[in-house]
Scaffold this active site. Sequence first.
Site, PDB file in Angstrom:
ATOM      1  CB  SER A   1       2.302   0.268   8.953  1.00  0.00           C
ATOM      2  OG  SER A   1       1.147   0.294   9.764  1.00  0.00           O
TER       3      SER A   1
ATOM      4  CE  LYS B   1       1.297   3.111  12.134  1.00  0.00           C
ATOM      5  NZ  LYS B   1       0.602   1.813  11.949  1.00  0.00           N
TER       6      LYS B   1
ATOM      7  CB  SER C   1       0.314  -2.385  11.288  1.00  0.00           C
ATOM      8  OG  SER C   1       0.333  -2.540   9.891  1.00  0.00           O
TER       9      SER C   1
END
Length: 475
Positions: A157, A82, A181
């Site tokens: 996210s 990420k 997330s």
Amino acid sequence: MTREALHELSAPALVELYRRREVSPVEVARSVLGHVERWEQYLHALYLLRPEQVLEQARASEARWLKGEPLGLLDGVPVTIKDNIATRGDPTPLGTAASELIPASADAPPAARVREQGAVLLAKTTMPDYGMLSSGLSSFHKLARNPWDLTKTPGGSSAGAGAAAAAGYGPLHLGTDIGGSLRLPAGWCGIFTLKPSLGRVPIDPPYMGRAAGPMTRTVQDAALLMRVLAHPDERDSMSLPAQDIAWSSFDAGSDRLRGLRVGLLLEAGCGLAVDPEVRAAVQKAARAFERAGAVVAPMKPFMTQAMLDGMDHFWRMRSHVDMRSLPPDVKARVLPYIQQWADSAAGLTGEAVFRAFHQFHLTRVAAVNACRPFDYVLAPVSPLPAFAAELPSPTNDPLRPLEHIGFTVPFNMSEQPAASINCGYTAAGLPIGLQIIGKRFDDLGVLQVARAFELVREPQRPWPQPPSEAIHHVD
């Protein structure tokens, strides 16, 4: 086995093929890159995709395997990381156009662990501004979309990671979670994830409730990645001590469910009402647990709207303080929704911020107490299926931004491990996530229970394919 199928293989399967010299890491890298080329124009899941660097890593891995000297458990296996997990030499934009693109001086702990084991870094994955949305809407990255339905969000996210895992961008993906997330995109993309106990997977910078974890198609792949990630790192002040956890024993069969006391939480106590299709899928999963010998009992909701609002208001003030330090022209680059949300904290008094912060503690105590009578707890991941890709949140209201995280955020604050695993589909074909929560530190137990459910749940639908391939297949 065809080359086109290599991107679909699990990490253990790839490692075994490398060991037997039946497949090369270079072949796998080319297969994944080719698949990404077909998908990425629709999904926008990746950041810093550099094919030549990918192939260079794969060639180095191939050379090690030919010598019989692999670096570790993941040598030659593609992995994505990420955006907000720093990788040495790369900028960390945190999903926002307001960030300075300064190369990171070192790998953050999760990135360091996978590199040490020889993984091939395919790319970074996209996220929304500062990770403060449960969608793929970003002022820096292109809008991320859900491979099951391109009009829908993959969640956030860890938006790009969820989309990449569902789309088959290789077997292993790393995301983060402070309020849902990891689990929200996993639930909406039909994949598996584990939000570990706080400190089980060290992260830098550490923060209250923040965890990094695996995002994969299977429990098996997540267990392998946990074996790599779960090691202390002094950069994380909340890092847990070294512990000899038998991650490879994640598969204890469906008998693992026999005799378990399982709580069933169908109402969060705050936020949005649970969609009937979500409720039905979670109830059906609970019945599968019962058929396998678990004793399932209903749980009363323990969250309150005051708890959710308190956490929201504290996070607003944190972001307000951060953004107030930005020059006006830089702040203007942040998504307007995030600006409005943060600016709404400007009038909060010190007492109001303290009372908001206290809700984190009350949430923690309430979650632990509610889970105490049970070995594990089942709940929806989200009260609703994936929503429109263009929306920042289901409500599209910066003053009601967290109404969908009532099932996920309490387990960040209680530091308990919580997984998301697919348990069904809506009439429109969207995945529905089942959350499996364990007691603090029982990460392996959650993986075992999730694997047991993986064995007893109904057969899963085929993974989505790139639109051109799907159309060609129909023809």
